[in-house]
Design a protein around this motif. Structure first.
Motif, mmCIF file in Angstrom:
data_model
loop_
_atom_site.group_PDB
_atom_site.id
_atom_site.type_symbol
_atom_site.label_atom_id
_atom_site.label_comp_id
_atom_site.label_asym_id
_atom_site.label_seq_id
_atom_site.Cartn_x
_atom_site.Cartn_y
_atom_site.Cartn_z
ATOM 1 N N ASP A 244 -9.943 -0.789 -10.340
ATOM 2 C CA ASP A 244 -9.760 0.657 -10.275
ATOM 3 C C ASP A 244 -8.886 1.080 -11.462
ATOM 4 O O ASP A 244 -7.678 0.868 -11.456
ATOM 5 C CB ASP A 244 -9.103 1.031 -8.940
ATOM 6 C CG ASP A 244 -9.114 2.541 -8.703
ATOM 7 O OD1 ASP A 244 -9.404 3.280 -9.657
ATOM 8 O OD2 ASP A 244 -8.831 2.974 -7.563
ATOM 9 N N ALA B 120 -7.025 6.769 -8.068
ATOM 10 C CA ALA B 120 -7.091 5.648 -7.124
ATOM 11 C C ALA B 120 -8.103 5.840 -5.995
ATOM 12 O O ALA B 120 -7.942 5.309 -4.901
ATOM 13 C CB ALA B 120 -5.701 5.353 -6.533
ATOM 14 N N THR C 101 -9.776 2.656 -4.750
ATOM 15 C CA THR C 101 -8.842 1.858 -3.928
ATOM 16 C C THR C 101 -8.840 2.371 -2.488
ATOM 17 O O THR C 101 -9.065 1.610 -1.540
ATOM 18 C CB THR C 101 -7.424 1.941 -4.540
ATOM 19 O OG1 THR C 101 -7.481 1.465 -5.897
ATOM 20 C CG2 THR C 101 -6.440 1.081 -3.764
ATOM 21 N N VAL D 141 -3.078 3.346 -0.732
ATOM 22 C CA VAL D 141 -2.629 3.473 -2.119
ATOM 23 C C VAL D 141 -1.095 3.487 -2.213
ATOM 24 O O VAL D 141 -0.506 2.940 -3.147
ATOM 25 C CB VAL D 141 -3.227 4.750 -2.758
ATOM 26 C CG1 VAL D 141 -2.694 4.971 -4.154
ATOM 27 C CG2 VAL D 141 -4.747 4.647 -2.779
ATOM 28 N N VAL E 185 0.498 0.076 -2.676
ATOM 29 C CA VAL E 185 0.075 -0.788 -3.787
ATOM 30 C C VAL E 185 1.282 -1.079 -4.676
ATOM 31 O O VAL E 185 1.895 -0.167 -5.223
ATOM 32 C CB VAL E 185 -1.053 -0.116 -4.615
ATOM 33 C CG1 VAL E 185 -1.290 -0.871 -5.915
ATOM 34 C CG2 VAL E 185 -2.335 -0.053 -3.801
ATOM 35 N N GLY F 102 -1.030 -3.713 -9.437
ATOM 36 C CA GLY F 102 -2.408 -3.262 -9.645
ATOM 37 C C GLY F 102 -2.714 -3.131 -11.126
ATOM 38 O O GLY F 102 -2.144 -3.824 -11.967
ATOM 39 N N PRO G 159 -6.293 -2.934 -7.386
ATOM 40 C CA PRO G 159 -6.137 -1.536 -6.990
ATOM 41 C C PRO G 159 -5.427 -0.690 -8.048
ATOM 42 O O PRO G 159 -4.860 -1.213 -9.014
ATOM 43 C CB PRO G 159 -5.286 -1.638 -5.725
ATOM 44 C CG PRO G 159 -4.483 -2.883 -5.915
ATOM 45 C CD PRO G 159 -5.334 -3.823 -6.707
#
Length: 254
Positions: free
Chosen positions: A38, A43, A46, A53, A56, A59, A86
Protein backbone atom coordinates in the motif's frame (compact mmCIF):
# COMPACT_ATOMS: atom_id res chain seq x y z
CA UNK A 1 10.91 -14.83 -9.61
CA UNK A 2 7.79 -12.84 -8.82
CA UNK A 3 6.60 -10.01 -11.04
CA UNK A 4 6.28 -6.53 -9.53
CA UNK A 5 3.28 -4.62 -10.91
CA UNK A 6 2.40 -1.02 -10.03
CA UNK A 7 -1.26 -0.03 -10.32
CA UNK A 8 -1.14 3.65 -11.21
CA UNK A 9 -3.12 6.60 -12.50
CA UNK A 10 -2.75 10.14 -11.15
CA UNK A 11 -6.52 10.60 -11.35
CA UNK A 12 -8.38 9.74 -8.18
CA UNK A 13 -11.51 7.60 -8.20
CA UNK A 14 -10.64 5.40 -11.17
CA UNK A 15 -10.63 2.12 -9.27
CA UNK A 16 -6.91 1.83 -8.41
CA UNK A 17 -7.34 0.58 -4.86
CA UNK A 18 -10.39 -1.53 -5.73
CA UNK A 19 -8.27 -3.17 -8.42
CA UNK A 20 -5.20 -3.58 -6.21
CA UNK A 21 -7.13 -5.26 -3.39
CA UNK A 22 -9.40 -7.46 -5.51
CA UNK A 23 -6.83 -8.47 -8.11
CA UNK A 24 -4.46 -9.41 -5.27
CA UNK A 25 -7.20 -11.44 -3.52
CA UNK A 26 -8.21 -13.12 -6.80
CA UNK A 27 -4.62 -14.13 -7.59
CA UNK A 28 -4.38 -15.54 -4.05
CA UNK A 29 -7.54 -17.60 -4.53
CA UNK A 30 -6.03 -18.91 -7.77
CA UNK A 31 -3.15 -20.22 -5.64
CA UNK A 32 -0.56 -17.58 -6.43
CA UNK A 33 1.50 -16.14 -3.57
CA UNK A 34 0.84 -12.41 -3.53
CA UNK A 35 2.21 -9.38 -1.68
CA UNK A 36 0.26 -6.11 -1.85
CA UNK A 37 2.19 -2.93 -1.03
CA UNK A 38 0.00 0.00 0.00
CA UNK A 39 1.89 3.05 -1.28
CA UNK A 40 -0.99 5.48 -0.83
CA UNK A 41 -1.12 7.67 2.33
CA UNK A 42 -4.92 7.26 2.33
CA UNK A 43 -4.23 3.63 3.30
CA UNK A 44 -7.47 2.39 1.72
CA UNK A 45 -5.93 -0.89 0.54
CA UNK A 46 -4.81 -1.53 4.14
CA UNK A 47 -8.24 -0.89 5.69
CA UNK A 48 -9.91 -2.62 2.73
CA UNK A 49 -8.24 -5.86 3.81
CA UNK A 50 -9.42 -5.54 7.39
CA UNK A 51 -6.27 -4.06 8.94
CA UNK A 52 -6.68 -1.29 11.52
CA UNK A 53 -4.70 1.59 10.03
CA UNK A 54 -4.38 3.32 13.43
CA UNK A 55 -2.37 0.38 14.76
CA UNK A 56 0.08 0.17 11.87
CA UNK A 57 3.55 0.67 13.33
CA UNK A 58 5.70 -0.65 10.51
CA UNK A 59 4.73 -0.19 6.88
CA UNK A 60 5.55 1.47 3.58
CA UNK A 61 6.83 4.62 5.33
CA UNK A 62 9.57 2.74 7.20
CA UNK A 63 10.29 0.71 4.07
CA UNK A 64 11.01 3.87 2.07
CA UNK A 65 13.02 5.37 4.92
CA UNK A 66 15.09 2.18 5.00
CA UNK A 67 14.65 1.93 8.77
CA UNK A 68 13.30 -1.64 8.56
CA UNK A 69 13.77 -4.64 6.30
CA UNK A 70 10.85 -5.29 3.95
CA UNK A 71 10.28 -8.71 5.53
CA UNK A 72 9.65 -7.02 8.93
CA UNK A 73 6.88 -4.86 7.44
CA UNK A 74 4.84 -7.75 6.00
CA UNK A 75 1.50 -8.66 7.59
CA UNK A 76 -0.64 -11.70 6.82
CA UNK A 77 -4.20 -10.99 5.72
CA UNK A 78 -7.36 -13.09 6.14
CA UNK A 79 -7.33 -13.60 2.38
CA UNK A 80 -5.69 -16.85 1.19
CA UNK A 81 -2.06 -16.51 -0.02
CA UNK A 82 -2.15 -12.72 0.37
CA UNK A 83 0.26 -10.64 2.47
CA UNK A 84 0.39 -6.86 2.73
CA UNK A 85 2.87 -4.12 3.56
CA UNK A 86 0.42 -1.64 5.09
CA UNK A 87 0.26 2.14 4.84
CA UNK A 88 -0.48 4.88 7.33
CA UNK A 89 -1.27 8.62 7.04
CA UNK A 90 2.42 9.25 8.04
CA UNK A 91 3.33 8.30 4.49
CA UNK A 92 2.26 11.83 3.45
CA UNK A 93 5.54 13.12 4.91
CA UNK A 94 7.80 10.79 2.95
CA UNK A 95 7.90 12.96 -0.20
CA UNK A 96 9.33 15.86 1.82
CA UNK A 97 11.74 13.65 3.72
CA UNK A 98 13.15 11.99 0.63
CA UNK A 99 13.61 15.19 -1.34
CA UNK A 100 17.29 15.69 -0.37
CA UNK A 101 18.21 12.02 -0.39
CA UNK A 102 20.52 10.70 -3.05
CA UNK A 103 18.85 8.05 -5.24
CA UNK A 104 15.49 9.07 -3.81
CA UNK A 105 13.62 7.43 -6.72
CA UNK A 106 15.21 4.05 -5.92
CA UNK A 107 14.25 3.72 -2.23
CA UNK A 108 11.46 1.22 -2.85
CA UNK A 109 13.41 -0.74 -5.45
CA UNK A 110 16.31 -1.16 -3.01
CA UNK A 111 14.12 -2.23 -0.12
CA UNK A 112 12.30 -4.87 -2.20
CA UNK A 113 15.50 -6.62 -3.27
CA UNK A 114 15.16 -10.34 -2.71
CA UNK A 115 11.41 -10.25 -1.98
CA UNK A 116 10.47 -11.36 -5.49
CA UNK A 117 11.71 -14.85 -4.77
CA UNK A 118 9.04 -15.32 -2.10
CA UNK A 119 6.03 -14.26 -4.19
CA UNK A 120 4.49 -14.89 -7.60
CA UNK A 121 3.17 -11.34 -7.77
CA UNK A 122 3.94 -8.13 -5.88
CA UNK A 123 1.28 -5.46 -6.51
CA UNK A 124 1.84 -1.81 -5.56
CA UNK A 125 -1.23 0.38 -4.98
CA UNK A 126 -0.02 3.87 -5.97
CA UNK A 127 -1.18 7.24 -4.68
CA UNK A 128 -3.37 9.34 -7.02
CA UNK A 129 -0.52 11.66 -8.01
CA UNK A 130 2.67 11.56 -10.05
CA UNK A 131 4.85 12.48 -7.06
CA UNK A 132 7.87 10.78 -5.57
CA UNK A 133 5.83 7.90 -4.13
CA UNK A 134 4.47 6.88 -7.53
CA UNK A 135 7.89 7.43 -9.08
CA UNK A 136 9.38 5.02 -6.53
CA UNK A 137 6.74 2.43 -7.39
CA UNK A 138 7.33 2.76 -11.15
CA UNK A 139 11.10 2.53 -10.67
CA UNK A 140 10.70 -0.65 -8.61
CA UNK A 141 8.11 -2.29 -10.89
CA UNK A 142 8.47 -4.63 -13.85
CA UNK A 143 5.16 -3.43 -15.28
CA UNK A 144 2.24 -1.09 -14.70
CA UNK A 145 -1.54 -1.60 -14.88
CA UNK A 146 -3.48 1.60 -15.63
CA UNK A 147 -7.14 1.60 -14.55
CA UNK A 148 -9.35 3.91 -16.65
CA UNK A 149 -12.94 4.59 -15.67
CA UNK A 150 -15.57 4.46 -18.43
CA UNK A 151 -16.59 8.09 -17.96
CA UNK A 152 -16.40 11.38 -19.81
CA UNK A 153 -12.92 12.51 -18.73
CA UNK A 154 -11.44 9.02 -18.98
CA UNK A 155 -8.64 9.82 -21.39
CA UNK A 156 -7.84 13.17 -19.79
CA UNK A 157 -4.54 12.88 -17.95
CA UNK A 158 -3.69 9.57 -19.59
CA UNK A 159 -1.21 11.30 -21.91
CA UNK A 160 0.53 12.82 -18.90
CA UNK A 161 0.79 9.43 -17.20
CA UNK A 162 2.14 7.79 -20.36
CA UNK A 163 4.76 10.57 -20.61
CA UNK A 164 5.76 9.95 -16.99
CA UNK A 165 6.09 6.23 -17.75
CA UNK A 166 8.23 7.07 -20.80
CA UNK A 167 10.57 9.25 -18.77
CA UNK A 168 10.81 6.59 -16.03
CA UNK A 169 11.74 4.08 -18.76
CA UNK A 170 14.35 6.48 -20.10
CA UNK A 171 15.93 7.58 -16.81
CA UNK A 172 15.19 5.11 -14.00
CA UNK A 173 13.86 1.79 -15.23
CA UNK A 174 14.38 0.79 -18.84
CA UNK A 175 12.60 -2.55 -18.26
CA UNK A 176 9.27 -1.02 -17.21
CA UNK A 177 6.44 -2.43 -19.35
CA UNK A 178 2.81 -1.46 -19.61
CA UNK A 179 0.99 -4.62 -18.50
CA UNK A 180 -2.28 -3.21 -19.75
CA UNK A 181 -5.03 -0.63 -19.55
CA UNK A 182 -7.97 -1.77 -17.45
CA UNK A 183 -11.44 -0.39 -18.12
CA UNK A 184 -13.34 0.07 -14.84
CA UNK A 185 -16.79 1.26 -13.67
CA UNK A 186 -18.39 0.11 -16.90
CA UNK A 187 -22.19 0.39 -17.18
CA UNK A 188 -23.50 -1.34 -20.31
CA UNK A 189 -26.72 0.71 -20.19
CA UNK A 190 -24.86 3.97 -20.74
CA UNK A 191 -23.99 5.02 -24.25
CA UNK A 192 -21.06 6.98 -22.84
CA UNK A 193 -19.54 3.85 -21.24
CA UNK A 194 -19.65 2.08 -24.59
CA UNK A 195 -18.14 5.09 -26.37
CA UNK A 196 -15.23 5.20 -23.91
CA UNK A 197 -14.58 1.47 -24.40
CA UNK A 198 -14.53 1.93 -28.20
CA UNK A 199 -12.31 4.99 -27.94
CA UNK A 200 -9.75 3.35 -25.64
CA UNK A 201 -9.66 0.19 -27.76
CA UNK A 202 -9.27 2.25 -30.94
CA UNK A 203 -6.27 4.15 -29.53
CA UNK A 204 -4.58 1.41 -27.55
CA UNK A 205 -5.82 -1.83 -29.09
CA UNK A 206 -3.60 -4.69 -27.83
CA UNK A 207 -2.72 -2.82 -24.63
CA UNK A 208 -6.29 -3.09 -23.27
CA UNK A 209 -7.24 -6.01 -21.02
CA UNK A 210 -10.09 -8.11 -22.40
CA UNK A 211 -11.68 -8.15 -18.96
CA UNK A 212 -13.77 -5.06 -18.20
CA UNK A 213 -14.70 -4.25 -14.59
CA UNK A 214 -18.40 -3.45 -14.40
CA UNK A 215 -20.11 -1.12 -11.96
CA UNK A 216 -21.22 -3.28 -9.07
CA UNK A 217 -22.81 -2.29 -5.75
CA UNK A 218 -21.22 -5.24 -3.91
CA UNK A 219 -17.83 -4.06 -5.09
CA UNK A 220 -18.27 -0.67 -3.45
CA UNK A 221 -19.70 -2.20 -0.25
CA UNK A 222 -16.88 -4.68 0.38
CA UNK A 223 -14.19 -2.23 1.66
CA UNK A 224 -16.45 -0.96 4.46
CA UNK A 225 -16.43 -4.52 5.83
CA UNK A 226 -12.64 -4.76 5.49
CA UNK A 227 -13.01 -7.54 2.93
CA UNK A 228 -12.10 -8.15 -0.69
CA UNK A 229 -15.00 -8.82 -3.05
CA UNK A 230 -13.94 -12.49 -3.13
CA UNK A 231 -14.60 -13.00 0.58
CA UNK A 232 -17.50 -10.51 0.75
CA UNK A 233 -19.57 -11.91 -2.12
CA UNK A 234 -17.85 -14.54 -4.25
CA UNK A 235 -20.90 -14.90 -6.50
CA UNK A 236 -21.13 -11.22 -7.43
CA UNK A 237 -20.41 -9.70 -10.81
CA UNK A 238 -17.46 -7.82 -9.26
CA UNK A 239 -15.87 -11.04 -8.00
CA UNK A 240 -16.29 -12.68 -11.40
CA UNK A 241 -14.72 -9.68 -13.13
CA UNK A 242 -11.64 -9.67 -10.90
CA UNK A 243 -11.19 -13.46 -11.06
CA UNK A 244 -11.35 -13.16 -14.83
CA UNK A 245 -8.72 -10.36 -14.74
CA UNK A 246 -6.45 -12.48 -12.50
CA UNK A 247 -6.80 -15.39 -14.90
CA UNK A 248 -5.97 -13.14 -17.85
CA UNK A 249 -2.88 -11.82 -16.05
CA UNK A 250 -1.68 -15.34 -15.20
CA UNK A 251 -2.12 -16.50 -18.79
CA UNK A 252 -0.33 -13.42 -20.11
CA UNK A 253 2.64 -14.16 -17.87
CA UNK A 254 2.68 -17.94 -18.28
Amino acid sequence: MGKIIAIANQKGGVGKTTTSVNLAASLGVLEKKVLLIDADPQANATSGLGIDVENVEIGTYQLLEHTVKASDAILKTESPNLDIIPSHIDLVAIEIELVDKENREYMMKESLQGLSERYDYILIDCAPSLGLLTLNALTAADAVIIPIQCEYFALEGLGKLLNTIKSVQKIHNKNLDIEGLLLTMYDSRLRLSNQVVDEVKKHFDEMVFKTIIQRNVRLSEAPSYGESIISYDAGSKGANNYLSLAQELIEKNA
